[in-house]
Design a protein around this motif. Sequence first.
Motif, mmCIF file in Angstrom:
data_model
loop_
_atom_site.group_PDB
_atom_site.id
_atom_site.type_symbol
_atom_site.label_atom_id
_atom_site.label_comp_id
_atom_site.label_asym_id
_atom_site.label_seq_id
_atom_site.Cartn_x
_atom_site.Cartn_y
_atom_site.Cartn_z
ATOM 1 N N THR A 110 0.835 -1.204 0.000
ATOM 2 C CA THR A 110 0.000 0.000 0.000
ATOM 3 C C THR A 110 0.865 1.249 0.000
ATOM 4 O OG1 THR A 110 -0.158 0.070 2.413
ATOM 5 C CG2 THR A 110 -1.882 -1.160 1.249
ATOM 6 N N ALA A 111 0.327 2.271 -0.641
ATOM 7 C CA ALA A 111 0.977 3.581 -0.689
ATOM 8 C C ALA A 111 -0.075 4.637 -0.427
ATOM 9 C CB ALA A 111 1.633 3.799 -2.047
ATOM 10 N N ALA A 112 0.298 5.648 0.354
ATOM 11 C CA ALA A 112 -0.620 6.719 0.717
ATOM 12 C C ALA A 112 -0.589 7.886 -0.266
ATOM 13 C CB ALA A 112 -0.306 7.222 2.127
ATOM 14 N N ASP A 113 0.409 7.903 -1.156
ATOM 15 C CA ASP A 113 0.498 9.002 -2.121
ATOM 16 C C ASP A 113 1.282 8.549 -3.346
ATOM 17 O OD1 ASP A 113 3.344 9.390 -1.658
ATOM 18 O OD2 ASP A 113 2.825 10.525 0.133
ATOM 19 N N GLY A 114 1.332 9.430 -4.327
ATOM 20 C CA GLY A 114 1.969 9.099 -5.599
ATOM 21 C C GLY A 114 3.460 8.838 -5.498
ATOM 22 N N ARG A 115 4.161 9.626 -4.718
ATOM 23 C CA ARG A 115 5.611 9.431 -4.579
ATOM 24 C C ARG A 115 5.927 8.083 -3.945
ATOM 25 N NH1 ARG A 115 8.230 13.816 -6.213
ATOM 26 N NH2 ARG A 115 7.199 15.815 -6.076
ATOM 27 N N GLU A 116 5.202 7.745 -2.892
ATOM 28 C CA GLU A 116 5.400 6.449 -2.244
ATOM 29 C C GLU A 116 5.059 5.315 -3.207
ATOM 30 O OE1 GLU A 116 4.216 4.063 1.853
ATOM 31 O OE2 GLU A 116 3.003 5.794 1.267
ATOM 32 N N ALA A 117 4.012 5.481 -3.992
ATOM 33 C CA ALA A 117 3.613 4.461 -4.966
ATOM 34 C C ALA A 117 4.731 4.204 -5.973
ATOM 35 C CB ALA A 117 2.345 4.899 -5.694
ATOM 36 N N LEU A 118 5.315 5.272 -6.490
ATOM 37 C CA LEU A 118 6.377 5.102 -7.485
ATOM 38 C C LEU A 118 7.614 4.470 -6.865
ATOM 39 C CD1 LEU A 118 5.879 8.400 -9.482
ATOM 40 C CD2 LEU A 118 5.338 6.061 -10.219
ATOM 41 N N ALA A 119 7.942 4.827 -5.634
ATOM 42 C CA ALA A 119 9.087 4.207 -4.951
ATOM 43 C C ALA A 119 8.839 2.714 -4.741
ATOM 44 C CB ALA A 119 9.355 4.896 -3.614
ATOM 45 N N LEU A 120 7.631 2.352 -4.316
ATOM 46 C CA LEU A 120 7.299 0.939 -4.117
ATOM 47 C C LEU A 120 7.306 0.180 -5.441
ATOM 48 C CD1 LEU A 120 4.463 1.102 -1.445
ATOM 49 C CD2 LEU A 120 6.667 -0.056 -1.215
ATOM 50 N N PHE A 121 6.758 0.810 -6.483
ATOM 51 C CA PHE A 121 6.731 0.129 -7.777
ATOM 52 C C PHE A 121 8.148 -0.092 -8.296
ATOM 53 C CE2 PHE A 121 6.397 -0.227 -12.382
ATOM 54 C CZ PHE A 121 5.512 -1.296 -12.460
ATOM 55 N N ARG A 122 8.992 0.912 -8.167
ATOM 56 C CA ARG A 122 10.385 0.736 -8.611
ATOM 57 C C ARG A 122 11.059 -0.414 -7.861
ATOM 58 N NH1 ARG A 122 10.407 6.755 -8.539
ATOM 59 N NH2 ARG A 122 10.432 7.408 -10.706
ATOM 60 N N ALA A 123 10.804 -0.519 -6.561
ATOM 61 C CA ALA A 123 11.437 -1.555 -5.735
ATOM 62 C C ALA A 123 10.834 -2.941 -5.964
ATOM 63 C CB ALA A 123 11.314 -1.187 -4.256
ATOM 64 N N HIS A 124 9.569 -3.012 -6.391
ATOM 65 C CA HIS A 124 8.870 -4.302 -6.486
ATOM 66 C C HIS A 124 8.232 -4.533 -7.850
ATOM 67 C CE1 HIS A 124 9.257 -4.915 -2.155
ATOM 68 N NE2 HIS A 124 9.048 -3.617 -2.060
ATOM 69 N N ARG A 125 8.695 -3.842 -8.872
ATOM 70 C CA ARG A 125 8.004 -3.895 -10.165
ATOM 71 C C ARG A 125 7.897 -5.290 -10.765
ATOM 72 N NH1 ARG A 125 11.556 -0.802 -14.652
ATOM 73 N NH2 ARG A 125 10.010 -1.650 -16.040
ATOM 74 N N HIS A 126 8.838 -6.178 -10.465
ATOM 75 C CA HIS A 126 8.782 -7.528 -11.041
ATOM 76 C C HIS A 126 7.841 -8.441 -10.263
ATOM 77 C CE1 HIS A 126 11.764 -6.405 -13.933
ATOM 78 N NE2 HIS A 126 12.546 -5.972 -12.973
ATOM 79 N N GLU A 127 7.371 -7.987 -9.111
ATOM 80 C CA GLU A 127 6.421 -8.758 -8.300
ATOM 81 C C GLU A 127 4.984 -8.274 -8.495
ATOM 82 O OE1 GLU A 127 7.636 -8.623 -4.110
ATOM 83 O OE2 GLU A 127 9.558 -7.896 -4.870
#
Length: 168
Positions: A51-68
């Motif tokens: 989960t992400a509370a905002d756009g910046r956090e979402a992009l950071a999480l996606f970059r870190a976990h994009r293959h999952e």
Amino acid sequence: PASPRERSAPFAASPGDGWRGSGALLVVEDEPALRRMTAGMLVGAGFRVLTAADGREALALFRAHRHEVRAVLLDLTMPGVSGSEVLSALRALDPDVRVVICSGYSEVEVCSRLDAIPDAVLLKPFRPRELLARLREVLERPRGATPRRPERRRGSGGSTDPGAFEKL
């Protein structure tokens, strides 16, 4: 990299036909109660949820976990980096990422606010059955079979340059 916030299910929610999901999903929602509720529905249906509370956090999480991440459920209207900007940035990072835009606006209104095409739009408020049916539709659709985008209204602007979002 940002550490993912994973949720456990406070209740189970699965569609009537018994469909269960698997793999990781990213839920991006600025309203804490709705974020928790959505994550709970998805965990109850078999998914691992970041989960992400905002756009910046979402992009950071996606970059870190994009293959999952199998799909992203993305709120359209958020403070700071908007859902539209996040969608464009996600598509720049991975053109094949599956994204469901969640909004209280109509599907035509949602698409008129976007520069990139989502895989689906889920109208708020939604029930668990609606959430899971839309998600199943998106996850089971062959890659590259994105639905046709509704017509944009005149005057809806925004950057279409994916590089504009690289630093978000």
